[in-house]
Design an enzyme around this catalytic site. Structure first.
Site, mmCIF file in Angstrom:
data_model
loop_
_atom_site.group_PDB
_atom_site.id
_atom_site.type_symbol
_atom_site.label_atom_id
_atom_site.label_comp_id
_atom_site.label_asym_id
_atom_site.label_seq_id
_atom_site.Cartn_x
_atom_site.Cartn_y
_atom_site.Cartn_z
ATOM 1 N N ASN A 150 -4.209 -0.767 1.411
ATOM 2 C CA ASN A 150 -4.086 -0.449 2.842
ATOM 3 C C ASN A 150 -4.880 0.796 3.261
ATOM 4 O O ASN A 150 -5.454 0.826 4.349
ATOM 5 C CB ASN A 150 -2.616 -0.342 3.248
ATOM 6 C CG ASN A 150 -1.890 0.761 2.548
ATOM 7 O OD1 ASN A 150 -2.136 1.028 1.371
ATOM 8 N ND2 ASN A 150 -1.004 1.422 3.240
ATOM 9 N N GLY A 226 2.225 0.820 -4.471
ATOM 10 C CA GLY A 226 2.107 -0.599 -4.138
ATOM 11 C C GLY A 226 3.446 -1.145 -3.696
ATOM 12 O O GLY A 226 4.327 -0.393 -3.248
ATOM 13 N N THR A 230 6.360 -5.161 -7.343
ATOM 14 C CA THR A 230 5.410 -4.814 -8.418
ATOM 15 C C THR A 230 5.888 -3.541 -9.123
ATOM 16 O O THR A 230 5.858 -3.451 -10.355
ATOM 17 C CB THR A 230 3.984 -4.558 -7.850
ATOM 18 O OG1 THR A 230 3.687 -5.530 -6.867
ATOM 19 C CG2 THR A 230 2.945 -4.588 -8.925
ATOM 20 N N GLU A 248 5.328 4.886 -5.856
ATOM 21 C CA GLU A 248 5.369 5.002 -4.391
ATOM 22 C C GLU A 248 5.346 3.577 -3.856
ATOM 23 O O GLU A 248 4.333 2.892 -3.971
ATOM 24 C CB GLU A 248 4.154 5.782 -3.882
ATOM 25 C CG GLU A 248 4.076 7.222 -4.361
ATOM 26 C CD GLU A 248 5.252 8.056 -3.911
ATOM 27 O OE1 GLU A 248 5.885 7.704 -2.900
ATOM 28 O OE2 GLU A 248 5.551 9.058 -4.579
ATOM 29 N N CYS A 287 2.424 2.227 4.789
ATOM 30 C CA CYS A 287 3.798 2.187 4.261
ATOM 31 C C CYS A 287 4.744 2.994 5.148
ATOM 32 O O CYS A 287 5.952 2.787 5.125
ATOM 33 C CB CYS A 287 3.806 2.725 2.838
ATOM 34 S SG CYS A 287 3.050 4.349 2.728
ATOM 35 N N GLU A 466 4.949 12.568 -4.866
ATOM 36 C CA GLU A 466 3.572 13.036 -4.979
ATOM 37 C C GLU A 466 3.408 14.256 -4.076
ATOM 38 O O GLU A 466 4.354 14.678 -3.426
ATOM 39 C CB GLU A 466 2.611 11.920 -4.549
ATOM 40 C CG GLU A 466 2.699 10.699 -5.455
ATOM 41 C CD GLU A 466 1.642 9.643 -5.148
ATOM 42 O OE1 GLU A 466 1.295 9.465 -3.969
ATOM 43 O OE2 GLU A 466 1.176 8.992 -6.097
HETATM 44 P P1 NAD Z 1 0.753 -4.629 -4.818
HETATM 45 O O1 NAD Z 1 2.000 -4.175 -5.465
HETATM 46 O O2 NAD Z 1 0.501 -6.089 -4.720
HETATM 47 O O3 NAD Z 1 -0.524 -4.052 -5.605
HETATM 48 C C1 NAD Z 1 -0.732 -2.662 -5.775
HETATM 49 C C2 NAD Z 1 -1.659 -2.454 -6.970
HETATM 50 O O4 NAD Z 1 -0.979 -2.861 -8.151
HETATM 51 C C3 NAD Z 1 -2.941 -3.280 -6.913
HETATM 52 O O5 NAD Z 1 -3.999 -2.513 -7.432
HETATM 53 C C4 NAD Z 1 -2.623 -4.450 -7.820
HETATM 54 O O6 NAD Z 1 -3.742 -5.076 -8.392
HETATM 55 C C5 NAD Z 1 -1.776 -3.762 -8.893
HETATM 56 N N1 NAD Z 1 -0.881 -4.634 -9.651
HETATM 57 C C6 NAD Z 1 -0.301 -5.796 -9.253
HETATM 58 N N2 NAD Z 1 0.482 -6.275 -10.247
HETATM 59 C C7 NAD Z 1 0.416 -5.400 -11.275
HETATM 60 C C8 NAD Z 1 1.005 -5.328 -12.573
HETATM 61 N N3 NAD Z 1 1.846 -6.258 -13.000
HETATM 62 N N4 NAD Z 1 0.731 -4.274 -13.354
HETATM 63 C C9 NAD Z 1 -0.094 -3.294 -12.917
HETATM 64 N N5 NAD Z 1 -0.707 -3.314 -11.716
HETATM 65 C C10 NAD Z 1 -0.443 -4.343 -10.892
HETATM 66 O O7 NAD Z 1 0.696 -3.920 -3.412
HETATM 67 P P2 NAD Z 1 -0.366 -4.126 -2.260
HETATM 68 O O8 NAD Z 1 -0.109 -5.448 -1.623
HETATM 69 O O9 NAD Z 1 -1.727 -3.807 -2.777
HETATM 70 O O10 NAD Z 1 0.026 -2.942 -1.247
HETATM 71 C C11 NAD Z 1 0.983 -3.060 -0.243
HETATM 72 C C12 NAD Z 1 2.268 -2.406 -0.662
HETATM 73 O O11 NAD Z 1 2.055 -1.062 -1.022
HETATM 74 C C13 NAD Z 1 3.282 -2.373 0.471
HETATM 75 O O12 NAD Z 1 4.542 -2.715 -0.036
HETATM 76 C C14 NAD Z 1 3.271 -0.912 0.902
HETATM 77 O O13 NAD Z 1 4.447 -0.454 1.523
HETATM 78 C C15 NAD Z 1 3.026 -0.226 -0.389
HETATM 79 N N6 NAD Z 1 2.510 1.120 -0.174
HETATM 80 C C16 NAD Z 1 3.311 2.191 -0.452
HETATM 81 C C17 NAD Z 1 2.848 3.481 -0.225
HETATM 82 C C18 NAD Z 1 3.703 4.695 -0.524
HETATM 83 O O14 NAD Z 1 3.154 5.783 -0.573
HETATM 84 N N7 NAD Z 1 5.000 4.554 -0.718
HETATM 85 C C19 NAD Z 1 1.562 3.676 0.291
HETATM 86 C C20 NAD Z 1 0.793 2.559 0.573
HETATM 87 C C21 NAD Z 1 1.258 1.278 0.328
#
Ligand code: NAD
Length: 485
Positions: A150, A226, A230, A248, A287, A466
């Site tokens: 994002n 993420g 996940t 996060e 997020c 963080e």
């Molecule tokens: P996602 O969990 O699908 O992927 C995040 C990252 O993890 C990607 O690089 C992905 O390739 C990797 N990944 C996926 N499966 C994995 C595994 N089994 N092992 C290791 N790595 C793996 O998330 P997304 O769709 O990319 O992002 C959106 C999400 O992120 C939303 O839920 C959003 O709220 C969250 N987010 C949170 C914050 C925060 O600071 N709390 C900030 C931004 C986004």
């Protein structure tokens, strides 16, 4: 077709298996580059390279590390226009937003931690005439940083910078959905002379490279941003290995608007504008976006009328157009997921007040993933649309009658990332802040960031924090040394 490359041992190289996945431009729905689908073999190369680099990077005086990181921040700043354009193409966000948020913050992240490394200190515990303890905070060694799509380079650098500043070598994995700016960043690392092996960037999916990275025995800590599911899956793999981790995760953030915050027309105008920004910035794909908006009943109707008007006025269009305020969603799959929640809202008894449709933009963006900014009313707090993270341009509005009622509703999901309160009654703001189960509470503001503050969520929104010292401490191992006089 342009092929993105991995950055290993100071060089840009193809994945060993020579496998690539398509990288789409969300605004056009067309493949415009190819991303390596790296695997455990590429990871092994990166780990070996980081192993060779880690002692000299850890031993480097903090002033020298700081100088190198400052050069990297300068390089990002000089390349900020190229980076903003790349982010707009890769992610679908408006270029004007990418410029002031993504590019700007990526440079600030590196600069902030370049300074932090020269200021970081550790504790000493005096035992009077008996002895003294001092605590070293040593780098962990090799750490893994995994980031989402994002705010691609913004969140990538937010992790890498403190890891490097505290003396670690990093193996980083950007999202496979938005790999481009991390690739450009690797070129900048070469340009400014970051020593070989200190940063390695591997591209690929969660399955192909994320999972091996998390599991690797020589990678001693994982910083992940993420989705909550996940994050939970990663935690279940890391916990038995007793590695350090920081997660996060997702949010379902409430915005609390009290009548006293918008008693005059001017105040109403300003609060509504900020609440629109908090709900729809980056197409609602932050997020921290406020997607559940609670408005005190006596102001509900006037707030609603202006809110709908302002949301309806947001300019949807080609992300590369300077006037665009609302771009494309990041992928077809994500667009369809977000849209399914709009359909669900109707099934759950909600009324669409504005938006609710996919958008076709004539010209080059005809096949892009656009959805109108959407406002829904008439849903209960318990329904799925108000409980689950949608992560798109969809918000709900609900009236409330008392502090107790809005507090219970705000706290009533599994998430606890961020919230904002809009009120002139400062004691109420403080009182509610202590009772809101969120890692971040904004009062009469949203996304006002000070990089020194702890950043992160409670409940399903994450684990650990963080930002500032929290990040420097996460990426170091405290070692206490006790001396008897
Ligand atoms: P996602 O969990 O699908 O992927 C995040 C990252 O993890 C990607 O690089 C992905 O390739 C990797 N990944 C996926 N499966 C994995 C595994 N089994 N092992 C290791 N790595 C793996 O998330 P997304 O769709 O990319 O992002 C959106 C999400 O992120 C939303 O839920 C959003 O709220 C969250 N987010 C949170 C914050 C925060 O600071 N709390 C900030 C931004 C986004």
């Amino acid at each position: 077709m342009k092929k993105i490359q991995n950055y290993i041992n100071g060089e840009l190289i193809a994945p060993k298996n020579n496998q690539y996945i398509n990288n789409y431009e969300p605004a056009t729905g067309l493949v415009y580059s190819l991303t390596p689908e790296s695997d455990a073999d590429d990871l092994e190369l990166a780990v070996n390279s980081a192993e060779s680099a880690k002692q000299s990077w850890a031993d480097m005086p903090s002033e020298d590390r700081s100088k190198l990181l400052m050069k990297l921040a300068d390089a990002i700043e000089s390349g900020s226009e190229e980076l903003a354009k790349a982010e707009a193409i890769d992610n679908g966000k408006p270029i004007s937003f990418a410029r002031v948020v993504d590019s700007y913050r990526s440079a600030s992240n590196i600069r902030f931690f370049a300074n932090a490394t020269t200021q970081f200190s550790s504790e000493c515990h005096d035992m009077g005439s008996v002895g003294v303890n001092y605590t070293l905070r040593q780098p962990i060694g090799i750490v893994g940083c995994i980031s989402p799509w994002n705010l691609p380079l913004y969140l990538f650098t937010w992790k890498i910078a403190p890891a490097l500043a505290s003396g670690n070598c990093v193996i980083a994995k950007p999202s496979e959905i938005t790999p481009m700016t991390a690739y450009i960043f690797s070129r900048l690392c070469i340009e400014v002379g970051i020593p070989k092996g200190v940063i390695n960037i591997l591209h690929g999916t969660g399955l192909s490279i994320g999972a091996p990275l998390v599991e690797h025995e020589k990678i001693k800590a994982i910083s992940f941003t993420g989705g909550s599911s996940t994050g939970k899956a990663i935690a279940s793999v890391i916990a038995p290995k007793l590695k350090k981790f920081s997660l996060e995760l997702g949010g379902k953030n409430p915005t609390l608007v009290f009548a006293d915050s918008c008693s005059s027309e001017e105040e109403l105008e300003s609060v509504v504008s900020e609440v629109v920004r908090s709900a729809f910035s980056n197409q609602g794909q932050i997020c921290l976006c406020g997607s559940r908006i609670y408005i005190e009943r006596s102001s509900y109707e006037k707030f609603k009328a202006l809110f709908i008007e302002k949301v309806g006025d947001l300019k949807i269009g080609d992300p590369l157009n300077e006037e665009t305020q609302h771009g494309a969603l990041v992928s077809e799959a994500h667009r369809d997921k977000v849209f399914s929640y709009i359909e669900l809202a109707k099934e759950e008894g909600g009324t669409i007040l504005t938006g609710g449709n996919k958008v076709v933009i004539k010209g080059r963006c005809e096949k892009g993933y656009f959805i109108e900014p959407t406002v829904i009313e008439g849903l209960s707090s318990e329904c799925r649309v108000n409980q689950e993270e949608i992560f798109g341009p969809v918000c709900t509005i609900q009236p409330f009658d008392s502090d107790e009622e809005v507090l219970a509703k705000a706290n009533g999901t599994e998430y606890g990332l961020a919230t904002s309160i809009w009120s002139k009654d400062i004691s109420r703001c403080h009182r509610l802040s202590t009772k809101l189960d969120f890692g971040i509470v904004w009062i009469n503001s949203w996304l006002l960031r000070d990089l020194r503050t702890p950043f992160g969520g409670m409940k399903s929104s994450g684990m650990g924090r963080e930002g500032g010292l929290e990040a420097m401490r996460f990426f170091t191992e405290p070692k206490n040394i006790c001396i008897k006089y």
